[in-house]
Design an enzyme around this catalytic site. Structure first.
Site: not given
Length: 295
Positions: A2-3, A61, A102, A122, A168, A278
């Site tokens: 989840p973001e 998050k 769960h 998980r 950066r 990813r």
């Protein structure tokens, strides 16, 4: 994982159903779910009994429940910090509802009303009891103190974030995912923001103009606000709100997960590239590869 929009949906649900109630009992059914609470599961449960949940807050998050009440010797500047990980859920369920397969942690309240349940298939997520510290005048849990404000916070400074990004020496998507630069943005919304800003994910941040960096961060805000309106993005039943309902922003994604499908803007097939174990999705025409990509 989840973001920001998904965690904010959960925070709003928890705020509506749980804030203002007093914990009567906490039942830890799986110790791994409170592994970040170093004193252990029994201490976690004991210290929460009798405490009132006074506010539900979020940065990036992470979300947390601020605590009040309790014995005089208890520090009032404490909170239950929640990180949902890959599959964590905070559900509000009536007392008589069957336990989820769960279910890891259960909160009961002294009003006898609906329980708050932490469910995590998980077990990558978790809960902990932590002190609040002041960062630039905002009280946040100590483990979250190092991350930057997120784009939906009132204290978020767009121009300061633009300046930090341009200093950066990295790729622009890596910068978006750096939680010490801007928090809350993950793989999904980074790809969507880059598409909206017409920037390739490997564009060096040092080569961004100030207007380009500003456009990108504004795009991130806009796409996350749109996702929030849609209840977040759900690809499976691992992300749901406190009522167990999925979000539907996945229907509005322009490029993320759309490899081979036409770009909504120009019709060129969306491309998928490997990125940091990813995937990155982009339109080869709208987001051309830069001359000196930073992979």
């Amino acid at each position: 994982m989840p973001e920001l929009p998904e965690v904010e949906v959960v925070r709003r649900g928890v705020a509506a159903h749980v804030v203002g109630r007093t914990v009567s009992e906490v039942e830890v059914l799986h110790p791994r779910s409170v592994r970040r609470h170093v004193p252990g599961p029994d201490d976690f449960a004991t210290r929460l009994a009798g405490r009132c949940l006074t506010a539900a807050r979020r940065r990036g998050k992470y979300m947390w429940l601020e605590l009040g009440g309790g014995p005089e010797e208890v520090d009032a500047g404490e909170a239950v910090l929640a990180h949902l990980g890959m599959s964590g859920q905070l559900l509000v369920q009536p007392d008589e509802a069957p336990d989820e397969t769960h279910l890891r942690v259960r909160f009961r309240f002294d009003d006898g009303g609906p329980q708050l349940r932490f469910v995590d298939q998980r077990t990558f997520g978790g809960l902990s009891l932590t002190e609040l510290v002041s960062v630039d005048g905002v009280a946040v849990p100590e483990p979250v103190a190092h991350i930057a404000p997120d784009p939906l916070e009132p204290v978020f400074d767009l121009e300061a974030a633009v300046a930090r990004m341009r200093k950066r020496r990295t790729g622009v998507k890596r910068a978006l995912l750096d939680q010490t630069l801007v928090s809350g943005i993950g793989n999904i919304y980074a790809d969507e923001a880059l598409w909206r800003a017409k920037l390739h994910w490997a564009r060096p941040t040092a080569n961004l103009t100030r207007p380009q960096a500003r456009t990108l961060l504004v795009a991130a805000v806009e796409v996350m606000q749109a996702a929030l309106t849609a209840g977040g993005t759900s690809f499976d039943d691992l992300y749901v709100n406190v009522n167990g309902e999925s979000g539907y922003f996945d229907r509005s994604l322009a490029v993320y997960g759309q490899a081979g499908l036409p770009c909504p803007r120009c019709g060129t097939p969306v491309r998928r590239d490997a990125f940091m174990n990813r995937s990155s999705y982009s339109c080869p025409r709208c987001q051309p590869t830069p001359r000196n990509p930073h992979y």
